[in-house]
Design an enzyme around this catalytic site. Structure first.
Site, mmCIF file in Angstrom:
data_model
loop_
_atom_site.group_PDB
_atom_site.id
_atom_site.type_symbol
_atom_site.label_atom_id
_atom_site.label_comp_id
_atom_site.label_asym_id
_atom_site.label_seq_id
_atom_site.Cartn_x
_atom_site.Cartn_y
_atom_site.Cartn_z
ATOM 1 N N LYS A 60 0.830 -0.706 0.266
ATOM 2 C CA LYS A 60 -0.374 -0.520 0.460
ATOM 3 C C LYS A 60 0.665 1.245 0.112
ATOM 4 O O LYS A 60 0.609 2.294 -0.541
ATOM 5 C CB LYS A 60 -0.880 0.192 1.235
ATOM 6 C CG LYS A 60 -2.164 -0.806 1.205
ATOM 7 C CD LYS A 60 -2.793 -1.044 2.492
ATOM 8 C CE LYS A 60 -4.122 -2.893 2.411
ATOM 9 N NZ LYS A 60 -4.629 -2.832 3.658
ATOM 10 N N GLN A 104 -4.818 -1.531 9.758
ATOM 11 C CA GLN A 104 -4.311 -2.663 9.424
ATOM 12 C C GLN A 104 -4.868 -4.028 9.807
ATOM 13 O O GLN A 104 -4.627 -3.396 10.795
ATOM 14 C CB GLN A 104 -3.139 -3.012 8.592
ATOM 15 C CG GLN A 104 -3.310 -4.423 7.881
ATOM 16 C CD GLN A 104 -3.787 -4.398 6.788
ATOM 17 O OE1 GLN A 104 -3.448 -3.333 6.021
ATOM 18 N NE2 GLN A 104 -3.928 -5.211 6.130
ATOM 19 N N ASP A 127 -10.824 2.579 3.628
ATOM 20 C CA ASP A 127 -10.940 1.608 3.751
ATOM 21 C C ASP A 127 -12.708 1.509 3.392
ATOM 22 O O ASP A 127 -12.917 0.241 3.337
ATOM 23 C CB ASP A 127 -10.475 0.834 4.992
ATOM 24 C CG ASP A 127 -9.646 -0.218 5.049
ATOM 25 O OD1 ASP A 127 -9.153 -0.472 3.805
ATOM 26 O OD2 ASP A 127 -8.801 -0.467 6.199
HETATM 27 N N1 GUN Z 1 -7.074 -6.768 6.617
HETATM 28 C C1 GUN Z 1 -7.093 -7.520 4.819
HETATM 29 N N2 GUN Z 1 -8.222 -6.692 4.070
HETATM 30 C C2 GUN Z 1 -7.673 -5.544 5.250
HETATM 31 C C3 GUN Z 1 -8.076 -4.437 4.225
HETATM 32 O O1 GUN Z 1 -8.248 -3.809 2.757
HETATM 33 N N3 GUN Z 1 -7.996 -3.742 5.209
HETATM 34 C C4 GUN Z 1 -7.721 -2.969 6.508
HETATM 35 N N4 GUN Z 1 -7.299 -1.944 7.369
HETATM 36 N N5 GUN Z 1 -7.123 -4.345 7.055
HETATM 37 C C5 GUN Z 1 -7.327 -5.079 6.260
#
Ligand code: GUN
Length: 289
Positions: A60, A104, A127
C-alpha cells in the site's frame, strides 16, 4: 466433448492491466491536486508484526509512492494499548495533511477492532469499513466503498457487463467483501444471492448464476461443475495451494474451461484492491480542495 461447454476458455480479466489504467488516472488527479497546493496523504497504521499484514502494508505504501501520493506508515508494537491507538487515530483525524486513514486488520486481540474502526472519521475512512460508510452504501448515499468490492465492480465494468436482471451469486458474507459486494450488485439491479457456510446445495445456486463472486478464503470453493457456461467468475480469494503457490477460491484451471470471463489469482482482484484505496484517498483529498 461436453456440448454445453464453450469451445474456447474464458477471457481473463486482467487486474494488473486494469489497475495500470486506473492508476494513470490517479496520477493525473494527484498532479491536479498538487497544482492547487494539496498533496493527497494516506496514513497506514500497523500494530504488531503479522507477516501477511506486513506485506499488505508495504504494498500500500509503495503504491502511494508510485502514484505521487504522500503516505505515512505508523508501526507499533503488539502491546500498544487500545487507548494509545485511539489517541493516534484522533490525531490523524485532525491532521490536515492526511486524507485517508487505514488501520491494518487484524489488530492484536486486546484491541477492539470495531472501536478502532469507529474512531476513524468517516470523512477519512478510505477502507470503507466505518458503520457510517456501510450504512451509506446500504441506503445508496455517497460514502467510501470498501476497496475490494469496489475493485470487483470496476472489473465487471471493464468488460461492459450489464448487471440489470442478472443473477449474481456472492459466496461469503464478510463485512469487508461479501456483504458490501452484494449491496453494490443490488444497486445495479442484479438479483443477488448471498451464500455462506450454512448454505445448502451451493452448486444448485451457482449453476444459476450469471456472475459468481467467490470470497470465502478457501481453495476450490468453486469448481467447473458448479459454473454455468459463459458466466463471469470473480475470485477474491488469497490462499496457498499444496505446493505453497498463491491461489484463489476458484479452481482456476477447471473453471476457465466453462466460464465466459474469469479473474486470475494472482493478478486479478488483488491489485485492484490497492488501486481503489488510492482512488478513495484521492477522492477524499478532492473533497478538501
Ligand atoms: N486486512 C485484510 N484486508 C484488509 C483491508 O483491506 N484493509 C485493512 N485495513 N485491513 C485488512
Amino acid at each position: 466433448m461436453n456440448p454445453t461447454r464453450p469451445t474456447s476458455p474464458a477471457t481473463i480479466i486482467d487486474g494488473i492491466a486494469l489497475s495500470a489504467t486506473l492508476r494513470e488516472e490517479v496520477s493525473r488527479r494527484t498532479l491536479a491536486l498538487k497544482a492547487r497546493g494539496i498533496t493527497p496523504g494516506l496514513a497506514v497504521v500497523l500494530v504488531g508484526n503479522n507477516p501477511a499484514s506486513e506485506v499488505y502494508v508495504r504494498n500500500k505504501v509503495k503504491a502511494c509512492a508510485d502514484s505521487g501520493l504522500h503516505s505515512v506508515l505508523e508501526r507499533y508494537d503488539a502491546d500498544l494499548t487500545e487507548e494509545a491507538l485511539l489517541a493516534r487515530i484522533d490525531a490523524l483525524n485532525r491532521d490536515p495533511n492526511i486524507h485517508g486513514i487505514l488501520v491494518q486488520l487484524p489488530v492484536p486481540a486486546h484491541i477492539d477492532a470495531n472501536k478502532v474502526i469507529e474512531a476513524i472519521s468517516p470523512a477519512k475512512d478510505v477502507d470503507g469499513f466505518h458503520i457510517a460508510s456501510a450504512g451509506a452504501l446500504m441506503v445508496g448515499q455517497p460514502g467510501f466503498l470498501p476497496c475490494t468490492p469496489y475493485g470487483c465492480m470496476k472489473m465487471l465494468d471493464s468488460i461492459g457487463f450489464d448487471l440489470r436482471g442478472k443473477h449474481a451469486v456472492v459466496i461469503g458474507r464478510s463485512n469487508i467483501v461479501g456483504k458490501p459486494m452484494a449491496m453494490l450488485l443490488l444497486q445495479r439491479s442484479a438479483t443477488v444471492t448471498i451464500c455462506h457456510s450454512a448454505t445448502q446445495d451451493l452448486k444448485a445456486l451457482t449453476l444459476q448464476a450469471d456472475v459468481v463472486v467467490a470470497a470465502v478464503g478457501k481453495r476450490n470453493v468453486l469448481t467447473a461443475d458448479m459454473v454455468k457456461p459463459g458466466a463471469v467468475v470473480i475470485d477474491v480469494g488469497m490462499n496457498r495451494n499444496l505446493e505453497g503457490k498463491l491461489c484463489g477460491d476458484v479452481d482456476y484451471e477447471g473453471v476457465r474451461q466453462v466460464a465466459g470471463f474469469i479473474t486470475p489469482v494472482p493478478g486479478g482482484v488483488g491489485p485492484m484492491t490497492i488501486t481503489m484505496l488510492l482512488v478513495n484517498t484521492i477522492e477524499s483529498a478532492e473533497r478538501c480542495a
